[in-house]
Design an enzyme around this catalytic site. Structure first.
Site, PDB file in Angstrom:
ATOM      1  N   ASP A 185      -6.953  11.033   1.774  1.00 12.17           N
ATOM      2  CA  ASP A 185      -7.320  10.347   0.534  1.00 12.17           C
ATOM      3  C   ASP A 185      -8.648  10.906   0.055  1.00 12.17           C
ATOM      4  OD1 ASP A 185      -6.901   8.049  -1.424  1.00 12.17           O
ATOM      5  OD2 ASP A 185      -8.906   7.572  -0.651  1.00 12.17           O
ATOM      6  N   GLU A 275      -2.364  13.375  -2.656  1.00  9.53           N
ATOM      7  CA  GLU A 275      -1.917  12.793  -3.926  1.00  9.53           C
ATOM      8  C   GLU A 275      -2.004  13.800  -5.062  1.00  9.53           C
ATOM      9  OE1 GLU A 275      -2.772   8.261  -4.656  1.00  9.53           O
ATOM     10  OE2 GLU A 275      -4.523   9.141  -3.681  1.00  9.53           O
ATOM     11  N   CYS A 328       0.391  -1.891   1.313  1.00 10.03           N
ATOM     12  CA  CYS A 328      -0.044  -2.149   2.685  1.00 10.03           C
ATOM     13  C   CYS A 328       0.572  -1.099   3.600  1.00 10.03           C
ATOM     14  CB  CYS A 328       0.363  -3.552   3.140  1.00 10.03           C
ATOM     15  SG  CYS A 328      -0.049  -3.895   4.865  1.00 10.03           S
ATOM     16  N   CYS A 331       2.835  -3.142   6.517  1.00 15.77           N
ATOM     17  CA  CYS A 331       4.138  -3.776   6.285  1.00 15.77           C
ATOM     18  C   CYS A 331       4.854  -3.269   5.036  1.00 15.77           C
ATOM     19  CB  CYS A 331       3.972  -5.301   6.200  1.00 15.77           C
ATOM     20  SG  CYS A 331       3.122  -5.858   4.692  1.00 15.77           S
ATOM     21  N   CYS A 347      -4.036  -7.433   3.143  1.00 19.67           N
ATOM     22  CA  CYS A 347      -2.648  -7.704   2.777  1.00 19.67           C
ATOM     23  C   CYS A 347      -2.368  -9.207   2.852  1.00 19.67           C
ATOM     24  CB  CYS A 347      -1.704  -6.944   3.702  1.00 19.67           C
ATOM     25  SG  CYS A 347       0.045  -7.231   3.334  1.00 19.67           S
ATOM     26  N   CYS A 350       1.019  -9.794   5.394  1.00 25.00           N
ATOM     27  CA  CYS A 350       0.960  -9.744   6.868  1.00 25.00           C
ATOM     28  C   CYS A 350      -0.435  -9.946   7.435  1.00 25.00           C
ATOM     29  CB  CYS A 350       1.537  -8.426   7.370  1.00 25.00           C
ATOM     30  SG  CYS A 350       0.512  -6.982   6.976  1.00 25.00           S
ATOM     31  N   ASP A 357      -9.758   3.142   1.467  1.00 24.13           N
ATOM     32  CA  ASP A 357      -9.402   4.556   1.490  1.00 24.13           C
ATOM     33  C   ASP A 357      -8.594   4.916   2.739  1.00 24.13           C
ATOM     34  OD1 ASP A 357     -10.766   4.834  -0.901  1.00 24.13           O
ATOM     35  OD2 ASP A 357     -12.635   5.467   0.052  1.00 24.13           O
TER      36      ASP A 357
END
Length: 371
Positions: A185, A275, A328, A331, A347, A350, A357
């Site tokens: 990232d 990305e 997340c 999950c 999250c 969960c 990051d």
């Protein structure tokens, strides 16, 4: 065995005569580029079905340069010819493929450079031999072994460089399996965060030299020549050189850290998830533009992609709409909104919590492995 092209950029140490020749050649290359662009623009405006014909424009320029532009004959013929054949031709290809806007005219002092074909120079250990110019000292010998294809000589601030393009045998890949995977990232807070938790800090070059650059710009505005149309004084030119050297130093810092990061990634990981960032759109945010420039996001991706060809790494680029930050990594649940100020991801589904990051990097690793 497959052949690939690689370039080695080396600093040059020309004497005054050689530096003057380089400056003239850069000027000739710039003039030829702008002359051909003006002719092509004229033809395109007359007929929008016009397709750029670099060979025709080079022949047209060759027919008139001895009479109309005799000063062009003082430097290598490669300077004007390759500026049209390679640089302008490439710019028009990008334009017609809708990858770029209509080509723009080159300005003096901005990215000054000229190209040489392989019959116009020879590399001899720590010197490059150029016809009618003699030997120019190199900072180091050429590190690549193979057929020399071409070279480009460029100036940045008050320093000269030569980039020698060599055709080499493609090395055996470092990675042959898929075991080692990583998500990366790239960001503005740090240069990169890896999915294994490693944080690569940025030198933040523009912020590091922010005060020094501000003082030099203030000094420049006080010098004679700052006003439009006013003759530039020696002190004005001296301050401009100081600013150029400072910008070159900032660029060197960025280049050094991106090369170290991308080399580490391609040498140590078989699968790399990144990305597809909209860097141009991100730069439009004036609050983030400086940090994004420091991160050199486009350079990082470009270097990872070409270095992976040699290392054997598989690079997986996630779509720019992939919600790596909002999802997340534990999950798979996704948030509807996540503001930039929220640096810790929590999250609601969960209860998983980690650095924002780091969470994005974990998602990119999962995306790459499953792609």
């Amino acid at each position: 065995m497959e052949m690939i092209l690689r370039a080695h950029k080396i600093r040059l140490y020309p004497n005054n005569q050689q530096a003057t020749y380089f400056a003239k050649a850069c000027g000739v290359a710039r003039f030829a580029y702008n002359w051909a662009l003006a002719r092509a623009k004229e033809l395109y405006e007359q007929d929008n079905t016009y397709r750029f014909n670099e060979a025709a424009l080079r022949r047209e320029l060759n027919a008139i340069k001895a009479e109309q532009f005799p000063w062009m004959l003082e430097v290598t013929k490669c300077a004007p010819q390759l500026a049209i054949r390679d640089d302008l031709n490439s710019a028009f290809k990008n334009f017609f493929a809708k990858r770029a806007d209509f080509p723009k005219f080159h300005k003096k002092g901005v990215d000054d450079s000229f190209a040489l074909s392989n019959d116009q120079f020879k590399i001899k250990n720590t010197h490059v031999q150029i016809p009618k110019l003699g030997d120019v000292r190199l900072a180091e010998p050429l590190r690549l072994s193979g057929k020399i294809v071409a070279a480009a000589i460029s100036r940045r601030a008050d320093k000269w460089f030569i980039a020698v393009q060599v055709e080499i045998h493609k090395p055996e890949p470092t990675h042959t399996g898929e075991s080692q995977a990583v998500g990366v990232d790239f960001g503005v807070k740090s240069l990169a965060v890896l999915s294994d938790g490693t944080v690569i800090q940025s030198s933040k070059a523009s912020r590091k030299y922010e005060d020094q650059l501000r003082r030099l710009n203030q000094e420049l505005s006080r010098r004679k020549g700052a006003k439009k149309g006013e003759k530039q004084s020696a002190n004005f030119k001296k301050t401009k050189r100081k600013i150029a050297r400072l910008y070159a130093r900032m660029a060197d810092l960025r280049t050094d850290e991106t090369h170290k990061l991308t080399t580490m990634l391609t040498q140590n990981y078989a699968v790399i998830g990144i990305e597809d960032l909209n860097v141009k759109g991100m730069m439009a945010n004036h609050k983030l533009a400086r940090s994004i420039a420091d991160a050199a996001l486009s350079a990082c991706r470009r270097q990872i992609e070409y270095k992976s060809e040699v290392s054997g790494s598989r690079v997986v680029v996630a779509d720019r709409w992939f919600a790596s930050s909002k999802t997340c990594s534990n999950c798979g649940a996704a948030k509807e909104t996540l503001s930039l100020s929220e640096r810790t991801y929590h999250c609601d589904a969960c209860g998983f919590t980690c650095d924002r990051d780091h969470n994005a990097a974990r998602n990119l690793e999962n995306y790459a492995v499953n792609a």
